[in-house]
Design a protein around this motif. Structure first.
Motif, PDB file in Angstrom:
ATOM      1  N   ILE A 104       0.837  -1.208   0.000  1.00 49.88           N
ATOM      2  CA  ILE A 104       0.000   0.000   0.000  1.00 49.88           C
ATOM      3  C   ILE A 104       0.871   1.257   0.000  1.00 49.88           C
ATOM      4  O   ILE A 104       0.581   2.238  -0.697  1.00 49.88           O
ATOM      5  N   LYS A 105       1.952   1.221   0.766  1.00 51.00           N
ATOM      6  CA  LYS A 105       2.862   2.364   0.834  1.00 51.00           C
ATOM      7  C   LYS A 105       3.444   2.688  -0.540  1.00 51.00           C
ATOM      8  O   LYS A 105       3.549   3.857  -0.932  1.00 51.00           O
ATOM      9  N   THR A 106       3.800   1.651  -1.302  1.00 51.57           N
ATOM     10  CA  THR A 106       4.353   1.869  -2.643  1.00 51.57           C
ATOM     11  C   THR A 106       3.319   2.513  -3.552  1.00 51.57           C
ATOM     12  O   THR A 106       3.615   3.466  -4.290  1.00 51.57           O
ATOM     13  N   PHE A 107       2.082   2.008  -3.527  1.00 48.25           N
ATOM     14  CA  PHE A 107       1.033   2.589  -4.374  1.00 48.25           C
ATOM     15  C   PHE A 107       0.728   4.032  -3.982  1.00 48.25           C
ATOM     16  O   PHE A 107       0.530   4.894  -4.836  1.00 48.25           O
ATOM     17  N   THR A 108       0.673   4.270  -2.703  1.00 47.69           N
ATOM     18  CA  THR A 108       0.370   5.627  -2.235  1.00 47.69           C
ATOM     19  C   THR A 108       1.441   6.611  -2.700  1.00 47.69           C
ATOM     20  O   THR A 108       1.131   7.752  -3.087  1.00 47.69           O
ATOM     21  N   ARG A 109       2.675   6.177  -2.687  1.00 48.71           N
ATOM     22  CA  ARG A 109       3.773   7.060  -3.106  1.00 48.71           C
ATOM     23  C   ARG A 109       3.669   7.420  -4.581  1.00 48.71           C
ATOM     24  O   ARG A 109       3.884   8.571  -4.964  1.00 48.71           O
ATOM     25  N   TYR A 110       3.329   6.444  -5.428  1.00 48.51           N
ATOM     26  CA  TYR A 110       3.381   6.681  -6.879  1.00 48.51           C
ATOM     27  C   TYR A 110       2.037   7.038  -7.505  1.00 48.51           C
ATOM     28  O   TYR A 110       1.989   7.598  -8.597  1.00 48.51           O
ATOM     29  N   PHE A 111       0.925   6.694  -6.835  1.00 45.72           N
ATOM     30  CA  PHE A 111      -0.385   6.993  -7.411  1.00 45.72           C
ATOM     31  C   PHE A 111      -1.253   7.852  -6.493  1.00 45.72           C
ATOM     32  O   PHE A 111      -2.343   8.268  -6.891  1.00 45.72           O
ATOM     33  N   GLY A 112      -0.774   8.087  -5.278  1.00 44.50           N
ATOM     34  CA  GLY A 112      -1.534   8.895  -4.350  1.00 44.50           C
ATOM     35  C   GLY A 112      -2.735   8.194  -3.756  1.00 44.50           C
ATOM     36  O   GLY A 112      -3.572   8.820  -3.094  1.00 44.50           O
ATOM     37  N   LYS A 113      -2.870   6.904  -3.966  1.00 38.29           N
ATOM     38  CA  LYS A 113      -4.005   6.143  -3.430  1.00 38.29           C
ATOM     39  C   LYS A 113      -3.627   4.667  -3.312  1.00 38.29           C
ATOM     40  O   LYS A 113      -2.659   4.204  -3.928  1.00 38.29           O
ATOM     41  N   ALA A 114      -4.382   3.937  -2.523  1.00 39.68           N
ATOM     42  CA  ALA A 114      -4.146   2.508  -2.331  1.00 39.68           C
ATOM     43  C   ALA A 114      -4.551   1.733  -3.586  1.00 39.68           C
ATOM     44  O   ALA A 114      -5.359   2.208  -4.391  1.00 39.68           O
ATOM     45  N   PRO A 115      -4.027   0.522  -3.785  1.00 39.16           N
ATOM     46  CA  PRO A 115      -4.379  -0.240  -4.990  1.00 39.16           C
ATOM     47  C   PRO A 115      -5.863  -0.551  -5.094  1.00 39.16           C
ATOM     48  O   PRO A 115      -6.411  -0.630  -6.197  1.00 39.16           O
ATOM     49  N   ALA A 146      -2.075  -8.546 -14.006  1.00 36.13           N
ATOM     50  CA  ALA A 146      -0.912  -8.850 -13.172  1.00 36.13           C
ATOM     51  C   ALA A 146      -0.244  -7.518 -12.849  1.00 36.13           C
ATOM     52  O   ALA A 146       0.095  -6.742 -13.750  1.00 36.13           O
ATOM     53  N   VAL A 147      -0.079  -7.235 -11.569  1.00 34.42           N
ATOM     54  CA  VAL A 147       0.508  -5.964 -11.131  1.00 34.42           C
ATOM     55  C   VAL A 147       1.833  -6.270 -10.440  1.00 34.42           C
ATOM     56  O   VAL A 147       1.868  -6.894  -9.376  1.00 34.42           O
ATOM     57  N   LYS A 148       2.918  -5.841 -11.069  1.00 27.69           N
ATOM     58  CA  LYS A 148       4.258  -6.098 -10.522  1.00 27.69           C
ATOM     59  C   LYS A 148       4.713  -4.891  -9.708  1.00 27.69           C
ATOM     60  O   LYS A 148       4.701  -3.769 -10.191  1.00 27.69           O
ATOM     61  N   ILE A 149       5.110  -5.166  -8.470  1.00 31.66           N
ATOM     62  CA  ILE A 149       5.503  -4.101  -7.542  1.00 31.66           C
ATOM     63  C   ILE A 149       6.947  -4.319  -7.128  1.00 31.66           C
ATOM     64  O   ILE A 149       7.320  -5.405  -6.674  1.00 31.66           O
ATOM     65  N   GLN A 150       7.764  -3.290  -7.283  1.00 29.66           N
ATOM     66  CA  GLN A 150       9.176  -3.402  -6.940  1.00 29.66           C
ATOM     67  C   GLN A 150       9.393  -3.243  -5.443  1.00 29.66           C
ATOM     68  O   GLN A 150       8.734  -2.444  -4.780  1.00 29.66           O
ATOM     69  N   TYR A 151      10.337  -4.003  -4.907  1.00 32.60           N
ATOM     70  CA  TYR A 151      10.653  -3.906  -3.495  1.00 32.60           C
ATOM     71  C   TYR A 151      11.288  -2.554  -3.173  1.00 32.60           C
ATOM     72  O   TYR A 151      12.101  -2.043  -3.950  1.00 32.60           O
ATOM     73  N   PRO A 152      10.952  -1.966  -2.044  1.00 27.60           N
ATOM     74  CA  PRO A 152      11.531  -0.665  -1.666  1.00 27.60           C
ATOM     75  C   PRO A 152      13.052  -0.745  -1.526  1.00 27.60           C
ATOM     76  O   PRO A 152      13.592  -1.715  -0.994  1.00 27.60           O
ATOM     77  N   GLU A 229       7.388   4.211 -12.141  1.00 31.10           N
ATOM     78  CA  GLU A 229       8.785   3.804 -11.956  1.00 31.10           C
ATOM     79  C   GLU A 229       8.918   2.463 -11.270  1.00 31.10           C
ATOM     80  O   GLU A 229       9.836   1.695 -11.528  1.00 31.10           O
ATOM     81  N   ARG A 230       8.016   2.177 -10.324  1.00 30.64           N
ATOM     82  CA  ARG A 230       8.155   0.990  -9.476  1.00 30.64           C
ATOM     83  C   ARG A 230       6.942   0.072  -9.529  1.00 30.64           C
ATOM     84  O   ARG A 230       6.867  -0.902  -8.773  1.00 30.64           O
ATOM     85  N   VAL A 231       5.989   0.349 -10.399  1.00 37.41           N
ATOM     86  CA  VAL A 231       4.803  -0.499 -10.555  1.00 37.41           C
ATOM     87  C   VAL A 231       4.571  -0.713 -12.054  1.00 37.41           C
ATOM     88  O   VAL A 231       4.666   0.230 -12.843  1.00 37.41           O
ATOM     89  N   LEU A 232       4.295  -1.955 -12.438  1.00 33.64           N
ATOM     90  CA  LEU A 232       4.057  -2.273 -13.847  1.00 33.64           C
ATOM     91  C   LEU A 232       2.831  -3.177 -13.938  1.00 33.64           C
ATOM     92  O   LEU A 232       2.776  -4.237 -13.295  1.00 33.64           O
ATOM     93  N   THR A 233       1.853  -2.756 -14.746  1.00 30.53           N
ATOM     94  CA  THR A 233       0.593  -3.496 -14.852  1.00 30.53           C
ATOM     95  C   THR A 233       0.395  -4.024 -16.262  1.00 30.53           C
ATOM     96  O   THR A 233       0.606  -3.305 -17.244  1.00 30.53           O
ATOM     97  N   MET A 234      -0.009  -5.284 -16.341  1.00 30.12           N
ATOM     98  CA  MET A 234      -0.211  -5.939 -17.641  1.00 30.12           C
ATOM     99  C   MET A 234      -1.329  -6.967 -17.510  1.00 30.12           C
ATOM    100  O   MET A 234      -1.817  -7.232 -16.408  1.00 30.12           O
TER     101      MET A 234
END
Length: 438
Positions: A104-115, A146-152, A229-234
């Protein structure tokens, strides 16, 4: 599998984990030699099991480039002791996943909202977790994604991680330290590229579109609006990873179809696109009972310089390989030979490389090749072991081979290895210029 609530991010935290692991490995050696004093016939299998478990536990917690190097080493099933190879293969798609709050923290940082606010549904438990990131299943407007999330912290720790993992790689693989130093910049560049999901998005779209005509391949559609940068959706692709696919006991016809698709995929990229999906491990392919195969993860792409390409493939032609003048010129261009080499060294290294290239080029020498021929692969493993034990190579004052060879060789090794596991018989097409006299 238990999830992780945090990943050591600072250099000090990560270095401390490496030091602690080194102490554990040292302790394992002490235990081994104490037991061996009582039982001189004791093998090193138990030592390898203990060391492999301790090293993998640390690398899987650190994730990132340290774990990626372990994954790369596991691709050669005969390069490492079996215990290490089996453990490190887990890095391909079954590392411990991140916990929900970090996702959730990663999504909030890059999209401003939770997945959950971006997608109609989002599974908080990862479907699989590898070295750089993990994949979650989601849906949007009826589509399975499929949503790929990079490790912090992965991108920020590449350089320092490589410095720390280098001693492990040198010792485990019996490498010449000069070779490791020469190729480290290339590895670092590629790992940094793998952490850039916007670059991966671009390459994924370009290469999958260019290869869309190849029979048997299936590529996902990518979604820039749900990527960063850190999330990729396909699209979510169905299929089995290689080991699970083989457990279904596919027919020889299906094995051959998938093997042919693999060969054609790499043949087109190398000889037409001059850029190649350079991470051919089983975690990046989804095989299906009908003989089709999904291709994912274009994070590691090697662009092939024209001069390197021409020289590298010139010696696939066995007639060229028999010509000393052509070999000498190509070996210099590929940095196998160096100006300071003595005549004796030139002959010594030339003979080694001619034998090696002759072995690796065999699939190109016939219109059809049976990759299920285990005797052929055993001859490669035996020769690789012979080379690894040569004092001249280990103590060479210069690295042998262009830095460009690292990922090209890795690509072909991974391709050959998967085709061997499939026991596939493949039509080995190649460009006409390879067979024209120079």
């Amino acid at each position: 599998m238990k999830s992780q609530n945090n990943i050591p991010a600072t250099k000090v935290e990560r270095a401390t984990r490496f030091v602690t692991t080194g102490i554990k490995v040292g302790g394992n050696y002490i235990k081994h030699y104490a037991k061996k004093a009582i039982n001189p016939d004791l093998s090193r299998d138990e030592l390898h099991e203990s060391n492999a478990a301790d090293i993998y536990e640390t690398l899987s917690e650190l994730k990132g480039s340290a774990l990626k190097v372990a994954q790369m080493m596991s691709m050669d099933r005969n390069l490492l002791p079996k215990a290490y190879s089996e453990r490190f293969q887990m890095a391909q798609y079954s590392a411990p996943p991140l916990s929900g709050p970090l996702v959730i923290k990663t999504f909030t940082r890059y999209f401003g909202k939770a997945p959950q606010a971006l997608f109609d549904t989002f599974a908080m438990d990862a479907s699989n977790a590898a070295s750089i990131g993990q994949v979650h299943q989601a849906t949007k407007n009826g589509k399975k994604l499929a949503v790929k999330i990079q490790y912090p912290g992965v991108a920020q720790s590449v350089k320092s991680d490589l410095k720390m993992v280098k001693p492990f790689a040198v010792r485990l693989m019996n490498l010449n330290e000069k070779d490791v130093d020469k190729y480290m910049d290339e590895v670092e560049t590629k790992l940094l590229e793998e952490t850039d999901y916007q670059l991966e998005l671009q390459r994924s779209q370009e290469i999958s579109t260019a290869c869309g005509h190849i029979n048997g391949l299936v590529f996902p559609t990518y979604y820039p609006e749900f990527s960063s940068e850190r999330v990729l959706t396909m699209d979510w692709l169905e299929g089995f990873h290689l080991d699970d696919f083989l457990k279904t006991n596919p027919s020889q016809e299906v094995r051959n179809k998938i093997g042919q698709a693999l060969w054609d995929f790499y043949d087109f990229q190398v000889h037409i696109l001059r850029k190649v999906h350079a991470d051919p491990h089983p975690g990046n392919f989804l095989m299906r009972p009908d003989g089709t195969m999904g291709v994912i993860d274009f994070g590691c792409v090697k662009e092939i310089p024209e001069n390197y390409y021409r020289n590298y493939f010139t010696l696939i032609n066995p007639d060229n390989l028999k010509d000393p003048a052509i070999c000498d010129k190509v070996f210099v261009n590929l940095e196998f030979l160096h100006e300071q080499d003595t005549p004796q060294e030139r002959k010594f290294y030339s003979d080694l490389f001619i034998t090696m290239i002759g072995l690796l080029g065999k699939p190109f020498h016939t219109q059809e090749f049976d990759f299920g021929d285990d005797a052929y692969f055993q001859s490669i493993y035996d020769y690789a072991e012979y080379l690894s034990n040569l004092k001249e190579l280990r103590e060479s004052k210069v690295a042998r081979g262009s830095k460009d060879s690292l990922y090209i060789n890795r690509t072909y090794y991974g391709l050959y290895s998967m085709l061997n596991q499939l026991k596939a018989v493949v039509r080995t097409s190649s460009p006409a210029w390879l067979w024209q006299p120079i």
